[in-house]
Motif scaffolding. Structure first.
Motif, PDB file in Angstrom:
ATOM      1  N   GLU A   7       5.316 -17.443 -10.023  1.00  0.00           N
ATOM      2  CA  GLU A   7       6.763 -17.696  -9.978  1.00  0.00           C
ATOM      3  C   GLU A   7       7.273 -18.332 -11.271  1.00  0.00           C
ATOM      4  O   GLU A   7       8.395 -18.077 -11.693  1.00  0.00           O
ATOM      5  N   ASP A   8       6.455 -19.180 -11.889  1.00  0.00           N
ATOM      6  CA  ASP A   8       6.892 -19.874 -13.097  1.00  0.00           C
ATOM      7  C   ASP A   8       6.677 -18.996 -14.322  1.00  0.00           C
ATOM      8  O   ASP A   8       5.634 -18.349 -14.460  1.00  0.00           O
ATOM      9  N   PRO A   9       7.657 -18.970 -15.232  1.00  0.00           N
ATOM     10  CA  PRO A   9       7.502 -18.161 -16.436  1.00  0.00           C
ATOM     11  C   PRO A   9       6.426 -18.737 -17.358  1.00  0.00           C
ATOM     12  O   PRO A   9       6.261 -19.952 -17.463  1.00  0.00           O
ATOM     13  N   ILE A  10       5.676 -17.836 -17.976  1.00  0.00           N
ATOM     14  CA  ILE A  10       4.662 -18.199 -18.963  1.00  0.00           C
ATOM     15  C   ILE A  10       4.958 -17.396 -20.215  1.00  0.00           C
ATOM     16  O   ILE A  10       5.256 -16.203 -20.128  1.00  0.00           O
ATOM     17  N   LEU A  11       4.876 -18.015 -21.369  1.00  0.00           N
ATOM     18  CA  LEU A  11       4.985 -17.288 -22.631  1.00  0.00           C
ATOM     19  C   LEU A  11       3.711 -16.483 -22.827  1.00  0.00           C
ATOM     20  O   LEU A  11       2.612 -17.046 -22.874  1.00  0.00           O
ATOM     21  N   TYR A  12       3.844 -15.161 -22.933  1.00  0.00           N
ATOM     22  CA  TYR A  12       2.683 -14.335 -23.272  1.00  0.00           C
ATOM     23  C   TYR A  12       2.548 -14.346 -24.787  1.00  0.00           C
ATOM     24  O   TYR A  12       3.402 -13.832 -25.499  1.00  0.00           O
ATOM     25  N   ASP A  13       1.461 -14.962 -25.271  1.00  0.00           N
ATOM     26  CA  ASP A  13       1.234 -15.062 -26.714  1.00  0.00           C
ATOM     27  C   ASP A  13      -0.027 -14.327 -27.157  1.00  0.00           C
ATOM     28  O   ASP A  13      -0.416 -14.380 -28.308  1.00  0.00           O
ATOM     29  N   LEU A  23      -9.278 -17.410 -14.394  1.00  0.00           N
ATOM     30  CA  LEU A  23     -10.133 -18.481 -13.872  1.00  0.00           C
ATOM     31  C   LEU A  23      -9.820 -19.800 -14.560  1.00  0.00           C
ATOM     32  O   LEU A  23      -9.592 -20.820 -13.899  1.00  0.00           O
ATOM     33  N   SER A  24      -9.787 -19.793 -15.883  1.00  0.00           N
ATOM     34  CA  SER A  24      -9.614 -21.053 -16.610  1.00  0.00           C
ATOM     35  C   SER A  24      -8.211 -21.642 -16.452  1.00  0.00           C
ATOM     36  O   SER A  24      -8.058 -22.858 -16.419  1.00  0.00           O
ATOM     37  N   GLU A  25      -7.199 -20.805 -16.330  1.00  0.00           N
ATOM     38  CA  GLU A  25      -5.829 -21.319 -16.252  1.00  0.00           C
ATOM     39  C   GLU A  25      -5.272 -21.387 -14.837  1.00  0.00           C
ATOM     40  O   GLU A  25      -4.396 -22.204 -14.561  1.00  0.00           O
ATOM     41  N   LEU A  26      -5.764 -20.509 -13.946  1.00  0.00           N
ATOM     42  CA  LEU A  26      -5.172 -20.418 -12.612  1.00  0.00           C
ATOM     43  C   LEU A  26      -6.165 -20.682 -11.487  1.00  0.00           C
ATOM     44  O   LEU A  26      -5.776 -20.738 -10.324  1.00  0.00           O
ATOM     45  N   GLY A  27      -7.460 -20.795 -11.829  1.00  0.00           N
ATOM     46  CA  GLY A  27      -8.477 -21.014 -10.809  1.00  0.00           C
ATOM     47  C   GLY A  27      -8.778 -19.774  -9.985  1.00  0.00           C
ATOM     48  O   GLY A  27      -9.324 -19.877  -8.886  1.00  0.00           O
ATOM     49  N   ILE A  28      -8.429 -18.591 -10.498  1.00  0.00           N
ATOM     50  CA  ILE A  28      -8.669 -17.338  -9.781  1.00  0.00           C
ATOM     51  C   ILE A  28      -9.976 -16.739 -10.271  1.00  0.00           C
ATOM     52  O   ILE A  28     -10.098 -16.360 -11.434  1.00  0.00           O
ATOM     53  N   LYS A  29     -10.948 -16.658  -9.359  1.00  0.00           N
ATOM     54  CA  LYS A  29     -12.285 -16.178  -9.714  1.00  0.00           C
ATOM     55  C   LYS A  29     -12.436 -14.727  -9.283  1.00  0.00           C
ATOM     56  O   LYS A  29     -12.104 -14.374  -8.156  1.00  0.00           O
ATOM     57  N   GLY A  30     -12.937 -13.891 -10.201  1.00  0.00           N
ATOM     58  CA  GLY A  30     -13.199 -12.498  -9.878  1.00  0.00           C
ATOM     59  C   GLY A  30     -12.171 -11.561 -10.472  1.00  0.00           C
ATOM     60  O   GLY A  30     -11.231 -11.970 -11.162  1.00  0.00           O
ATOM     61  N   SER A  31     -12.369 -10.281 -10.192  1.00  0.00           N
ATOM     62  CA  SER A  31     -11.440  -9.263 -10.690  1.00  0.00           C
ATOM     63  C   SER A  31     -10.050  -9.528 -10.123  1.00  0.00           C
ATOM     64  O   SER A  31      -9.899  -9.863  -8.944  1.00  0.00           O
ATOM     65  N   SER A  32      -9.035  -9.393 -10.977  1.00  0.00           N
ATOM     66  CA  SER A  32      -7.690  -9.766 -10.558  1.00  0.00           C
ATOM     67  C   SER A  32      -6.625  -8.987 -11.314  1.00  0.00           C
ATOM     68  O   SER A  32      -6.872  -8.432 -12.386  1.00  0.00           O
ATOM     69  N   ILE A  33      -5.451  -8.976 -10.724  1.00  0.00           N
ATOM     70  CA  ILE A  33      -4.244  -8.506 -11.384  1.00  0.00           C
ATOM     71  C   ILE A  33      -3.185  -9.582 -11.162  1.00  0.00           C
ATOM     72  O   ILE A  33      -2.868  -9.923 -10.025  1.00  0.00           O
ATOM     73  N   ILE A  34      -2.718 -10.147 -12.248  1.00  0.00           N
ATOM     74  CA  ILE A  34      -1.757 -11.250 -12.220  1.00  0.00           C
ATOM     75  C   ILE A  34      -0.461 -10.744 -12.850  1.00  0.00           C
ATOM     76  O   ILE A  34      -0.483 -10.113 -13.907  1.00  0.00           O
ATOM     77  N   THR A  35       0.669 -11.017 -12.194  1.00  0.00           N
ATOM     78  CA  THR A  35       1.967 -10.635 -12.750  1.00  0.00           C
ATOM     79  C   THR A  35       2.862 -11.862 -12.846  1.00  0.00           C
ATOM     80  O   THR A  35       2.703 -12.830 -12.095  1.00  0.00           O
TER      81      THR A  35
END
Length: 188
Positions: A7-13, A23-35
């Protein structure tokens, strides 16, 4: 695969294309698709052809895909998967009335560029970034660009989030379907 829309905007750099970012930024382990929806100003450019280019926009729908299903990871497979993702986005946008065409991993409305994308691989994973302009505002002056809401303002931001979810779920379905086909095929 895990899907999550932030929900929160992130600067894509460009740092988000690094291995294990989810994993390192969101704690999501494994194959993923993040939008998520947010600005883009790429400093970490992976594509040698784009090193001297500006890749930026004020508001972008971002997809970050990461696969851990093959080690060492395959750059070729990562690019194949990138094309699948782009084609699923094209199919979704056509369903919303966009007259859209694809050139490689880029989508266009007329002569105006709608997307940016890159695929890469590390020893541990394959990564894809697909960015879709929401408006052309803030894009480089030397590139003819267009945004989703420039073409179809009636979609609105809620519609953009729904497009993200539809494409992400279609992508996960395609990957799962391929895995199922592999499991049921007799090999000689």
């Amino acid at each position: 695969m895990i899907y999550e829309h932030l929900e929160d905007p992130i600067l894509y750099d460009g740092s988000q294309i690094e291995p294990a970012w989810a994993l390192s930024e969101l704690g999501i382990k494994g194959s993923s698709i993040i939008t998520w929806i947010g600005p883009m100003d790429v400093k970490n450019i992976v594509d040698y052809e784009d090193v001297d280019l500006e890749i930026k926009s004020e508001n972008v729908l971002h997809f970050i895909v990461e696969h851990f299903d093959e080690q060492p990871a395959s750059l070729r497979l990562s690019y194949h998967r990138q094309r699948v993702l782009v084609m699923l986005l094209m199919e979704e946008l056509r369903g919303h009335g966009f007259e859209i065409r694809r050139e490689g991993d880029d989508l266009y409305v007329g002569s105006s560029k709608l997307t940016v994308s890159i695929a890469t691989a590390s020893v541990s994973s394959m990564k894809i970034h697909l960015g879709v302009n929401i408006h052309e505002k803030g894009t480089p002056d030397d590139v003819d660009t267009v945004g989703l809401l420039d073409e179809r303002p009636e979609i609105g931001m809620e519609g953009v989030v729904q497009i993200a979810e539809n494409v992400a779920m279609a992508y996960i379905h395609e990957i799962d379907s391929i895995e199922e086909d592999i499991c049921k095929t007799r090999i000689f």
